[in-house]
Write a protein that holds these residues in place. Structure first.
Motif, PDB file in Angstrom:
ATOM      1  N   ASP A 173       0.899  -1.319  -0.047  1.00  0.00           N
ATOM      2  CA  ASP A 173      -0.062   0.056  -0.090  1.00  0.00           C
ATOM      3  C   ASP A 173       0.785   1.227   0.034  1.00  0.00           C
ATOM      4  O   ASP A 173       0.522   2.282  -0.534  1.00  0.00           O
ATOM      5  CB  ASP A 173      -0.901   0.116   1.380  1.00  0.00           C
ATOM      6  N   GLN A 174       2.006   1.017   0.718  1.00  0.00           N
ATOM      7  CA  GLN A 174       2.786   2.269   0.628  1.00  0.00           C
ATOM      8  C   GLN A 174       4.465   1.778   0.535  1.00  0.00           C
ATOM      9  O   GLN A 174       4.721   0.762   0.965  1.00  0.00           O
ATOM     10  CB  GLN A 174       2.528   3.119   1.970  1.00  0.00           C
ATOM     11  N   LEU A 175       5.380   2.738   0.231  1.00  0.00           N
ATOM     12  CA  LEU A 175       6.765   2.609   0.226  1.00  0.00           C
ATOM     13  C   LEU A 175       7.169   1.709   1.375  1.00  0.00           C
ATOM     14  O   LEU A 175       8.185   0.741   1.369  1.00  0.00           O
ATOM     15  CB  LEU A 175       7.534   3.734   0.145  1.00  0.00           C
ATOM     16  N   THR A 176       6.874   2.114   2.637  1.00  0.00           N
ATOM     17  CA  THR A 176       7.428   1.397   4.056  1.00  0.00           C
ATOM     18  C   THR A 176       6.905  -0.070   4.178  1.00  0.00           C
ATOM     19  O   THR A 176       7.536  -0.605   5.066  1.00  0.00           O
ATOM     20  CB  THR A 176       6.938   2.275   5.319  1.00  0.00           C
ATOM     21  N   GLY A 181      -0.789   7.617  -2.656  1.00  0.00           N
ATOM     22  CA  GLY A 181      -1.560   6.498  -2.262  1.00  0.00           C
ATOM     23  C   GLY A 181      -2.757   7.085  -1.317  1.00  0.00           C
ATOM     24  O   GLY A 181      -3.298   6.075  -0.843  1.00  0.00           O
ATOM     25  N   ASN A 182      -3.351   8.093  -1.290  1.00  0.00           N
ATOM     26  CA  ASN A 182      -4.204   8.743  -0.417  1.00  0.00           C
ATOM     27  C   ASN A 182      -5.538   8.269  -0.994  1.00  0.00           C
ATOM     28  O   ASN A 182      -6.851   8.028  -0.439  1.00  0.00           O
ATOM     29  CB  ASN A 182      -4.166   9.978  -0.248  1.00  0.00           C
ATOM     30  N   PHE A 183      -5.750   8.214  -2.463  1.00  0.00           N
ATOM     31  CA  PHE A 183      -7.124   7.854  -2.957  1.00  0.00           C
ATOM     32  C   PHE A 183      -7.262   6.515  -3.275  1.00  0.00           C
ATOM     33  O   PHE A 183      -8.168   5.758  -2.952  1.00  0.00           O
ATOM     34  CB  PHE A 183      -7.407   8.583  -4.152  1.00  0.00           C
ATOM     35  N   TRP A 184      -6.150   5.909  -3.732  1.00  0.00           N
ATOM     36  CA  TRP A 184      -5.821   4.421  -4.136  1.00  0.00           C
ATOM     37  C   TRP A 184      -5.036   3.726  -3.272  1.00  0.00           C
ATOM     38  O   TRP A 184      -3.790   4.106  -3.565  1.00  0.00           O
ATOM     39  CB  TRP A 184      -5.704   4.147  -5.739  1.00  0.00           C
ATOM     40  N   PRO A 185      -5.786   2.833  -2.293  1.00  0.00           N
ATOM     41  CA  PRO A 185      -4.489   2.194  -1.579  1.00  0.00           C
ATOM     42  C   PRO A 185      -3.687   1.145  -1.912  1.00  0.00           C
ATOM     43  O   PRO A 185      -3.699  -0.022  -1.725  1.00  0.00           O
ATOM     44  CB  PRO A 185      -5.652   1.766  -0.230  1.00  0.00           C
ATOM     45  N   HIS A 186      -2.894   1.615  -2.863  1.00  0.00           N
ATOM     46  CA  HIS A 186      -1.947   0.620  -3.544  1.00  0.00           C
ATOM     47  C   HIS A 186      -0.546   1.638  -4.352  1.00  0.00           C
ATOM     48  O   HIS A 186      -0.934   2.403  -4.578  1.00  0.00           O
ATOM     49  CB  HIS A 186      -2.385  -0.094  -4.736  1.00  0.00           C
ATOM     50  N   LEU A 187       0.416   0.848  -3.675  1.00  0.00           N
ATOM     51  CA  LEU A 187       1.645   1.611  -4.213  1.00  0.00           C
ATOM     52  C   LEU A 187       1.617   2.009  -5.679  1.00  0.00           C
ATOM     53  O   LEU A 187       1.698   1.065  -6.424  1.00  0.00           O
ATOM     54  CB  LEU A 187       2.781   0.743  -3.615  1.00  0.00           C
ATOM     55  N   HIS A 188       1.740   3.250  -5.804  1.00  0.00           N
ATOM     56  CA  HIS A 188       2.116   3.586  -7.170  1.00  0.00           C
ATOM     57  C   HIS A 188       2.598   5.148  -7.001  1.00  0.00           C
ATOM     58  O   HIS A 188       2.652   5.919  -6.255  1.00  0.00           O
ATOM     59  CB  HIS A 188       0.655   3.852  -7.933  1.00  0.00           C
ATOM     60  N   GLY A 189       3.161   5.308  -8.312  1.00  0.00           N
ATOM     61  CA  GLY A 189       3.895   6.721  -8.416  1.00  0.00           C
ATOM     62  C   GLY A 189       3.427   7.625  -9.540  1.00  0.00           C
ATOM     63  O   GLY A 189       3.064   6.859 -10.599  1.00  0.00           O
ATOM     64  N   HIS A 190       3.422   9.009  -9.413  1.00  0.00           N
ATOM     65  CA  HIS A 190       2.765   9.513 -10.585  1.00  0.00           C
ATOM     66  C   HIS A 190       4.088  10.432 -11.265  1.00  0.00           C
ATOM     67  O   HIS A 190       5.015  10.856 -10.625  1.00  0.00           O
ATOM     68  CB  HIS A 190       1.743  10.702  -9.957  1.00  0.00           C
TER      69      HIS A 190
END
Length: 168
Positions: free
Chosen positions: A59-62, A103-112
């Motif tokens: 969900d997030q980098l950590t 990742g605030n809207f879609w809870p899956h790790l992604h980068g823009h």
């Protein structure tokens, strides 16, 4: 490159972009990277807007190990380099690239990857892309055939960069 998974029912890329990418049915895919899928955004209010979708459950980098975090960020930078090269060639008003991992809207790790342009209004150009608000999602900014040449160029440049990076 890995072969798409065609053993399951077809997945709708709008609701499961990663599952569709794995199946080879996500039309927005620009290429497979070490940590995920490079895709062009469904909205193109800033032409060349792309994302890197992590191919895992984080969900997030950590939630990734430190080496995996570095690998994801490395892929994000490579995608940004490809977007920069393609957008600079397509529009002389190209200015720079902005990177975001939210990742605030879609809870899956992604980068823009947000290309920025000199033609943007000054109060927008020097501010976060999010301040554009809902106008980013209007129908006139939807990804369509107008973006085919830029999409192809980003994909081609990305493949060159990934190949070069792999050789190093």
């Amino acid at each position: 490159m890995t072969a798409p998974d065609s053993s399951a029912a077809t997945v709708d890329y709008r609701t499961d972009p990663i599952g569709a990418a794995r199946q080879g049915t996500n039309p927005n895919v620009l290429g497979r990277m070490r940590t995920g899928w490079a895709v062009i955004g469904n909205t193109q209010h800033l032409p060349g807007y792309c994302l890197l979708l992590h191919d895992g459950t984080a969900d997030q980098l950590t939630e990734l190990s430190r080496p995996d975090r570095v690998a994801f960020m490395h892929d994000l930078v490579l995608l940004g380099e490809a977007v920069e090269k393609a957008c600079r060639a397509a529009d002389p008003a190209f200015w720079r690239i902005n990177y975001e991992v939210l990742g605030n809207f879609w809870p899956h790790l992604h980068g823009h990857i947000h290309p920025r342009y000199q033609w943007e209004p000054e109060h927008r150009r020097t501010a976060p892309v999010s301040l554009y608000g809902p106008e980013r999602e209007t129908p006139e900014h939807a990804l369509d055939s107008r973006h085919d040449s830029l999409r192809k160029e980003i994909a081609a440049v990305l493949q060159e960069i990934v190949d070069e990076d792999t050789r190093q």
